[in-house]
Design a protein around this motif. Structure first.
Motif, PDB file in Angstrom:
ATOM      1  N   GLY B  85       0.859  -1.093   0.217  1.00  0.00           N
ATOM      2  CA  GLY B  85       0.110  -0.520   0.339  1.00  0.00           C
ATOM      3  C   GLY B  85       0.608   1.330  -0.283  1.00  0.00           C
ATOM      4  O   GLY B  85       0.461   1.823  -0.617  1.00  0.00           O
ATOM      5  N   ILE B  86       2.319   1.127  -0.326  1.00  0.00           N
ATOM      6  CA  ILE B  86       2.656   1.972   0.924  1.00  0.00           C
ATOM      7  C   ILE B  86       2.431   3.113  -1.253  1.00  0.00           C
ATOM      8  O   ILE B  86       2.239   4.577  -0.733  1.00  0.00           O
ATOM      9  N   ASN B  87       2.803   2.774  -2.543  1.00  0.00           N
ATOM     10  CA  ASN B  87       3.032   4.027  -3.053  1.00  0.00           C
ATOM     11  C   ASN B  87       1.211   3.969  -3.446  1.00  0.00           C
ATOM     12  O   ASN B  87       1.243   5.338  -4.237  1.00  0.00           O
ATOM     13  N   GLY B  88       0.383   3.532  -3.493  1.00  0.00           N
ATOM     14  CA  GLY B  88      -1.122   4.043  -3.147  1.00  0.00           C
ATOM     15  C   GLY B  88      -1.575   4.717  -2.197  1.00  0.00           C
ATOM     16  O   GLY B  88      -2.154   5.975  -2.478  1.00  0.00           O
ATOM     17  N   GLY B  89      -1.436   4.624  -1.079  1.00  0.00           N
ATOM     18  CA  GLY B  89      -0.736   5.556   0.338  1.00  0.00           C
ATOM     19  C   GLY B  89      -0.540   6.925   0.137  1.00  0.00           C
ATOM     20  O   GLY B  89      -1.273   7.921   0.463  1.00  0.00           O
ATOM     21  N   ALA B  90       0.597   7.300  -0.830  1.00  0.00           N
ATOM     22  CA  ALA B  90       1.178   7.620  -1.004  1.00  0.00           C
ATOM     23  C   ALA B  90       0.885   8.671  -2.022  1.00  0.00           C
ATOM     24  O   ALA B  90       0.472  10.020  -1.876  1.00  0.00           O
ATOM     25  N   ALA B 115       3.135   9.971   5.505  1.00  0.00           N
ATOM     26  CA  ALA B 115       1.761  10.042   6.064  1.00  0.00           C
ATOM     27  C   ALA B 115       1.110   8.920   4.973  1.00  0.00           C
ATOM     28  O   ALA B 115       0.385   8.100   5.411  1.00  0.00           O
ATOM     29  N   GLY B 116       0.770   9.631   4.161  1.00  0.00           N
ATOM     30  CA  GLY B 116      -0.152   8.419   3.511  1.00  0.00           C
ATOM     31  C   GLY B 116       0.453   6.714   2.969  1.00  0.00           C
ATOM     32  O   GLY B 116      -0.093   5.752   3.453  1.00  0.00           O
ATOM     33  N   ALA B 117       1.369   6.498   2.997  1.00  0.00           N
ATOM     34  CA  ALA B 117       2.452   5.080   2.555  1.00  0.00           C
ATOM     35  C   ALA B 117       2.135   4.716   3.982  1.00  0.00           C
ATOM     36  O   ALA B 117       2.120   3.199   4.335  1.00  0.00           O
ATOM     37  N   ILE B 139      -0.800 -10.684   1.535  1.00  0.00           N
ATOM     38  CA  ILE B 139      -1.354 -10.393   0.124  1.00  0.00           C
ATOM     39  C   ILE B 139      -2.648  -9.702  -0.230  1.00  0.00           C
ATOM     40  O   ILE B 139      -2.669  -8.873  -1.194  1.00  0.00           O
ATOM     41  N   LEU B 140      -3.841 -10.540   0.308  1.00  0.00           N
ATOM     42  CA  LEU B 140      -4.473 -10.878  -0.900  1.00  0.00           C
ATOM     43  C   LEU B 140      -5.424  -9.203   0.254  1.00  0.00           C
ATOM     44  O   LEU B 140      -6.322  -8.895  -0.177  1.00  0.00           O
ATOM     45  N   ILE B 141      -4.629  -9.326   1.689  1.00  0.00           N
ATOM     46  CA  ILE B 141      -5.438  -7.335   1.798  1.00  0.00           C
ATOM     47  C   ILE B 141      -4.840  -6.486   1.258  1.00  0.00           C
ATOM     48  O   ILE B 141      -5.552  -5.108   1.061  1.00  0.00           O
ATOM     49  N   GLY B 142      -3.843  -6.369   1.388  1.00  0.00           N
ATOM     50  CA  GLY B 142      -2.431  -5.619   0.801  1.00  0.00           C
ATOM     51  C   GLY B 142      -3.731  -5.390  -0.920  1.00  0.00           C
ATOM     52  O   GLY B 142      -3.356  -4.233  -1.120  1.00  0.00           O
ATOM     53  N   ILE B 143      -4.141  -6.469  -1.724  1.00  0.00           N
ATOM     54  CA  ILE B 143      -4.978  -5.820  -2.956  1.00  0.00           C
ATOM     55  C   ILE B 143      -6.045  -5.422  -2.705  1.00  0.00           C
ATOM     56  O   ILE B 143      -6.573  -3.956  -3.637  1.00  0.00           O
ATOM     57  N   GLY B 144      -6.763  -4.981  -1.926  1.00  0.00           N
ATOM     58  CA  GLY B 144      -7.837  -4.961  -1.119  1.00  0.00           C
ATOM     59  C   GLY B 144      -7.257  -4.029  -1.585  1.00  0.00           C
ATOM     60  O   GLY B 144      -8.448  -2.629  -1.370  1.00  0.00           O
ATOM     61  N   VAL B 145      -6.565  -3.285  -0.052  1.00  0.00           N
ATOM     62  CA  VAL B 145      -6.289  -1.819   0.319  1.00  0.00           C
ATOM     63  C   VAL B 145      -6.238  -0.832  -0.794  1.00  0.00           C
ATOM     64  O   VAL B 145      -6.242  -0.011  -1.225  1.00  0.00           O
ATOM     65  N   SER B 146      -5.174  -1.750  -0.955  1.00  0.00           N
ATOM     66  CA  SER B 146      -4.474  -1.235  -2.953  1.00  0.00           C
ATOM     67  C   SER B 146      -5.988  -0.614  -4.544  1.00  0.00           C
ATOM     68  O   SER B 146      -5.974   0.297  -4.725  1.00  0.00           O
ATOM     69  N   ALA B 147      -6.887  -1.297  -3.713  1.00  0.00           N
ATOM     70  CA  ALA B 147      -7.446  -0.784  -4.440  1.00  0.00           C
ATOM     71  C   ALA B 147      -8.486  -0.077  -4.668  1.00  0.00           C
ATOM     72  O   ALA B 147      -9.230   0.789  -5.016  1.00  0.00           O
ATOM     73  N   SER B 170       2.961  14.309 -12.855  1.00  0.00           N
ATOM     74  CA  SER B 170       4.450  13.880 -12.921  1.00  0.00           C
ATOM     75  C   SER B 170       5.268  14.141 -11.608  1.00  0.00           C
ATOM     76  O   SER B 170       6.242  13.663 -11.148  1.00  0.00           O
ATOM     77  N   TRP B 171       4.511  14.182  -9.807  1.00  0.00           N
ATOM     78  CA  TRP B 171       4.965  13.828  -9.334  1.00  0.00           C
ATOM     79  C   TRP B 171       4.605  12.679  -8.931  1.00  0.00           C
ATOM     80  O   TRP B 171       5.994  11.085  -8.162  1.00  0.00           O
ATOM     81  N   MET B 172       3.749  11.282  -9.444  1.00  0.00           N
ATOM     82  CA  MET B 172       4.028  10.189  -9.315  1.00  0.00           C
ATOM     83  C   MET B 172       4.025   9.842 -10.195  1.00  0.00           C
ATOM     84  O   MET B 172       4.794   8.367 -10.212  1.00  0.00           O
ATOM     85  N   ALA B 173       4.785  10.066 -10.638  1.00  0.00           N
ATOM     86  CA  ALA B 173       5.965   9.603 -11.705  1.00  0.00           C
ATOM     87  C   ALA B 173       6.973   8.826 -11.149  1.00  0.00           C
ATOM     88  O   ALA B 173       8.155   8.486 -11.657  1.00  0.00           O
ATOM     89  N   GLY B 174       7.785   9.692 -10.806  1.00  0.00           N
ATOM     90  CA  GLY B 174       8.709   8.912  -9.681  1.00  0.00           C
ATOM     91  C   GLY B 174      10.054  10.865 -10.056  1.00  0.00           C
ATOM     92  O   GLY B 174      10.488  10.263 -11.295  1.00  0.00           O
ATOM     93  N   SER B 175      11.026  11.446  -9.263  1.00  0.00           N
ATOM     94  CA  SER B 175      11.272  11.994 -10.484  1.00  0.00           C
ATOM     95  C   SER B 175      12.838  12.740  -8.680  1.00  0.00           C
ATOM     96  O   SER B 175      12.272  13.033  -7.148  1.00  0.00           O
ATOM     97  N   LEU B 176      13.954  13.009  -8.850  1.00  0.00           N
ATOM     98  CA  LEU B 176      15.013  13.098  -7.345  1.00  0.00           C
ATOM     99  C   LEU B 176      15.043  14.685  -8.151  1.00  0.00           C
ATOM    100  O   LEU B 176      15.921  15.078  -7.951  1.00  0.00           O
TER     101      LEU B 176
END
Lengths: 264, 315, 344
Positions: B85-90, B115-117, B139-147, B170-176
């Protein structure tokens, strides 16, 4: 039950184990005689494996307690417990690309702390374990490329490398041909005789239990029907009660060990 | 030794390239001048390129190690930190912040991302607790929350103001882009202890592939260990997301690359090296093409996967 | 590390007849759901008017709404749901991995990339035309994944396929993002599609795509036996006399047919293919013949409910890709928690 009191380090006191509404073990009391080979026998679903897992401290008890040297297992840390008790589950699983030597080395886990380096003593114990189980030639081979019998012996080697006094083995002879079955049982016998280990093993073969175990416990529907020396336990009546089979008991002309011939 | 040598050998020239190459090219001698206090080199290298290099290495290492932890805990070679859920939450938290007309943005984006992550990972852990957790339940709960977080992101994508959506993308694309020493030092203080702790757990991480009964029989406190590993993974991946946005793929591929050559004992440090190497390479390409590094990470990773597939002999 | 060991399947002790009865019930609920969905919309149409409009070709407003707006939407929902769910079940069976979904063959990413290219480069618009680009993109991506995953020793093994799919998906998604970051107009045009939506699909599109989807569903049901065998692992299925390479290829083909046409019709709807097979497995156990059979009505019903419920409650039309996760996510989490003791 006429357990020789005082010589049992591992005891189950009136334990009950159940999942949901179904009880798997009812009010079961058993003392495991130290320095002997105890075989658990019983039909499928009689609670043998559950009893073994309870002895290893792996199940939640509904009632009663299992004690090791008088301490309830629940009060001992897992690591401490693993130094006294080692368990071989019925279907253990490890990655296929793990080499036998590395698998056996994991048996040293409970004896090593975070910063303890691998010692020559650890290695010596692992080597002994592999030699006893005859897998020392396979140390570099990955588990995925072993035969069923070799794999089982590698797992037993890991259990031995734990150098615990008490070994709990769930069907250690499955997947093995008759020669390797006898090898393993003979090895267990020797561990008891030469190193003073205590062994509890779930077995399926009544005749193997009769020949190699010091004591046999017959389980049915989560209760102990009878327990004692093989000669006293392997009787047509008790086998009929537990397994619902008609059996004739013969005696090996060479050493008098009871042999069960099941007819139906 | 090979295992360490390969990624390390790749990192060194890449790092040199990253410091010396840019709009104003510098000879290796000029990079050295930065260290001896030359003012021009100090601006160019010291406050622009060096922090970006440090950020790439650190974030890459965090992502790789977080991936190795996820794959171990979930017992699944396809798992990556995103599954916790890290990417989805963030992403959801940051998107809310960006499309909200009055909310502050800027320096709050990393905080919102972390915080979201953390909230998403915590929710997954808590929801999969049922007298203990298990790999499959996680795994399964992760799938559900990510959905659910994915639905939130999709909703904002579809109905948010389009230029805000583009900024969020553009933030979600990930950049340094825009890494500076302040943020790098925060990341350093945060990630290094977590990386060190993960290295100390190498033995336990390797054991996670065994079945539960064997592990407990060996004296492992399974639930405690799983909880700690998930916590470490959240710290590492959460910090990486906060620093650079969600960068996929490195967490998936770095552990596989490390496994090709590393002994189980050294898997974690070598995964960190591979992660650092991959993100550094992606970032150099990103600077050349003026694109976010997160988009280029898969491009960099693809040849390695080809190699991996070739090596994959058993099922 | 084998993926199959990661997914111990739950044990079930329910009576056999219950499964068959449940399946009949699940299928029987679908027409009721469809009727309800036909009845929901901006224009209030009473049931008897609806029936009149359905039977009489009077070119009335109701007739047009029913045949050109509501019916295609409901039909598309049923088809897309059933197709994605069955495709997901096949993927999870063949790869023996609970994380597998049709998206893993690159289908969603390929379709999205093709659609974005079509809009950005050729300025193509309209769901009817974009549909074919989506299908082509999905098919091309799947072929590329399969080719990539078959390289090297051992042919197309599940793990290799999955890794190849993950790579290609990430790769195509990157390219798509590159275009969208530079082209705001295209982003604006494509974002509703990219979430997954059923609104505004013309009847002609549904009729053009429908037969392919139905053929795929029929094929999946017919092939569910061999797929079940395949799910037992390569050694066992080989021992049972199955030609693994052939059936893996057939399975992949069916997934492309099912999921490719679904994506063409509704855009990349992610949730159904991943989660509905798990729901089915939690209900009926590990036998993939039943999982596939249950996935079809469960997926169809879920999509129609997700597409209709919010409009029915509040009149707001939210893309089904969003509502699906909002409706299905909590249900799925609750199912996992309820069945938790089986998932050790």
């Amino acid at each position: 039950m006429s357990d020789a009191a005082g010589t049992a380090r591992l005891r189950a006191h009136a334990i009950s184990v159940g999942y949901r509404s179904r009880d798997v073990l009812h009010d079961l009391t058993l003392a495991v005689p130290t320095g002997q080979f105890t075989a658990l026998l019983g039909p499928n679903g009689s609670g043998k494996s559950t009893l073994l897992r309870a002895f290893a401290g792996l199940t939640t008890l509904r009632a009663g307690e299992v004690t090791l040297d008088g301490h309830a297992l629940s009060t001992l840390s897992r690591r401490r417990l693993a130094q006294y008790l080692s368990l071989l589950p019925q279907t253990p699983h490890a990655p296929d690309d793990l080499a036998v030597g590395d698998l056996v080395a994991q048996g040293r886990y409970p004896h090593r702390r975070l910063f303890t380096p691998w010692s020559s003593q650890d290695q010596a114990i692992c080597n002994d374990a592999m030699r006893l189980t005859d897998v020392d030639d396979l140390a570099a081979r990955p588990l995925g490329r072993l035969s069923g019998g070799q794999r089982q012996r590698a797992w037993i080697a890991m259990t031995l490398a734990q150098s615990a006094d008490i070994l709990l083995l769930d069907e250690p002879t499955t997947y093995l041909d008759i020669a390797h079955q006898l090898d393993i049982l003979d090895l267990l016998r020797r561990l008891v005789r030469d190193q003073g280990k205590t062994i509890v093993a779930v077995l399926h073969d009544i005749n193997h239990a009769a020949r190699f175990a010091d004591r046999i416990c017959l389980l049915k529907e989560g209760r102990i029907v009878s327990s004692g020396a093989p000669r006293d336990i392997i009787q047509p009546d008790s086998l009929k009660e537990v397994f619902s089979i008609e059996a004739t008991i013969l005696h090996d002309p060479q050493d008098g060990v009871p042999v069960c011939v099941a007819r139906r | 030794m090979m295992a360490v040598a390969l990624p390390a050998l790749l990192i060194l020239p890449l790092a040199a390239l990253s410091l010396s190459w840019g709009d104003a090219g510098l000879a290796p001698g000029d990079v050295a001048a930065w260290l001896s206090g030359d003012p021009v080199a100090a601006v160019l290298v010291g406050s622009l390129r060096a922090p970006r290099l440090a950020a790439a290495l650190l974030v890459g290492a965090c992502l790789g190690v977080a991936g190795a932890i996820t794959q171990a805990v979930m017992r699944n070679p396809l798992a990556e930190p995103g599954l916790l859920g890290i990417n989805g939450g963030a992403g959801f938290a940051v998107m809310l912040l960006i499309v909200h007309p009055t909310a502050p943005t800027g320096q709050w984006l990393p905080v919102a991302g972390f915080a979201g992550a953390a909230v998403a990972a915590g929710a997954i852990y808590a929801l999969s607790w049922n007298g203990g957790t298990s790999s499959i339940r996680l795994i399964l709960i992760g799938i559900g929350v990510s959905a659910l977080t994915g639905a939130g992101i999709a909703f904002i994508t579809a109905f948010g103001e389009v230029s805000a959506v583009q900024r969020a993308m553009s933030w979600m694309a990930g950049s340094l882009y825009g890494s500076d020493w302040t943020r790098v030092s925060v990341l350093l203080a945060w990630a290094v202890p977590a990386l060190a702790a993960t290295c100390l757990l190498s033995r336990e991480l390797g054991l996670m592939a065994f079945d539960d009964d064997t592990l407990r029989g060996l004296g492992l406190r399974l639930q405690l260990m799983r909880g700690m590993m998930i916590l470490l993974c959240t710290l590492l991946a959460g910090a990486a997301v906060a620093m650079a946005g969600p960068i996929a793929f490195i967490g998936l591929i770095a552990p596989h690359l490390a496994r090709l050559s590393a002994k189980p004992r050294y898997l974690i440090p070598i995964t960190a090296l591979y992660g650092a190497m991959l993100l550094l390479a992606a970032d150099i390409m990103a600077r050349a093409l003026m694109l976010p590094a997160g988009i280029l990470a898969p491009l960099i990773g693809a040849p390695f996967v080809g190699f991996l597939l070739r090596k994959q002999t058993h099922e | 590390m084998t993926a199959s060991d990661a997914a111990p399947l739950p044990q079930h002790r329910r009576p056999r007849w219950l499964r068959g009865f449940g399946l009949i019930l699940a299928v029987a609920v679908l027409p009721v759901l469809a009727l309800w969905a036909l009845n929901v919309g901006n224009a209030a149409i009473s049931l008897d008017r609806l029936i009149a409009a359905a039977t009489g070709f009077d070119a009335s407003r109701e007739h047009v709404i029913l045949w050109e707006v509501r019916l295609p939407r409901v039909l598309a929902g049923l088809l897309v749901g059933a197709q994605l769910a069955v495709a997901g079940a096949i993927m999870q069976a063949v790869t023996a991995n609970p994380l597998a979904s049709p998206g893993l063959l690159g289908i969603n990413a390929g379709a999205a990339f093709a659609v974005v290219l079509a809009i950005a480069l050729a300025g193509i618009d309209g769901a009817g035309t974009l549909m074919w680009f989506a299908f082509l993109g999905a098919g091309a991506a799947a072929v590329a994944v399969y080719a990539l995953g078959s390289a090297g020793q051992g042919g197309a093994t599940p793990l290799k396929l999955a890794l190849a799919g993950a790579v290609l998906t990430a790769f195509l998604a990157s390219l798509t993002t590159v275009i969208l970051l530079r082209d705001q107009t295209t982003l604006d045009n494509v974002r509703l599609w990219s979430v997954g939506s059923l609104s505004g699909r013309p009847m002609a599109a549904v009729l053009a795509i429908g037969p392919w989807g139905l053929a795929g569903l029929a094929g999946a049901v017919l092939a569910s036996g061999p797929i079940m065998t395949l799910s037992l692992g390569s050694d066992l299925s080989r021992a049972l006399g199955q030609s693994i390479g052939l059936w893996r290829a057939i399975s992949a083909l069916m997934v492309v047919l099912l999921a490719g046409t679904a994506v063409a019709l509704a855009g990349p709807v992610g949730f159904v293919g991943l989660v509905v097979p798990h729901m089915a497995r939690l209900l009926v156990g590990p036998d993939y013949r039943w999982v596939i059979a249950y996935s079809a009505p469960l997926g169809a019903g879920l999509v129609v409910i997700a597409d209709t419920a919010l409009r029915w409650l509040s009149g707001v039309d939210i893309p089904v890709g969003v509502t699906l996760a909002l409706v299905g996510g909590p249900v799925f989490i609750a199912l996992v928690r309820r069945q938790g003791w089986n998932l050790r």
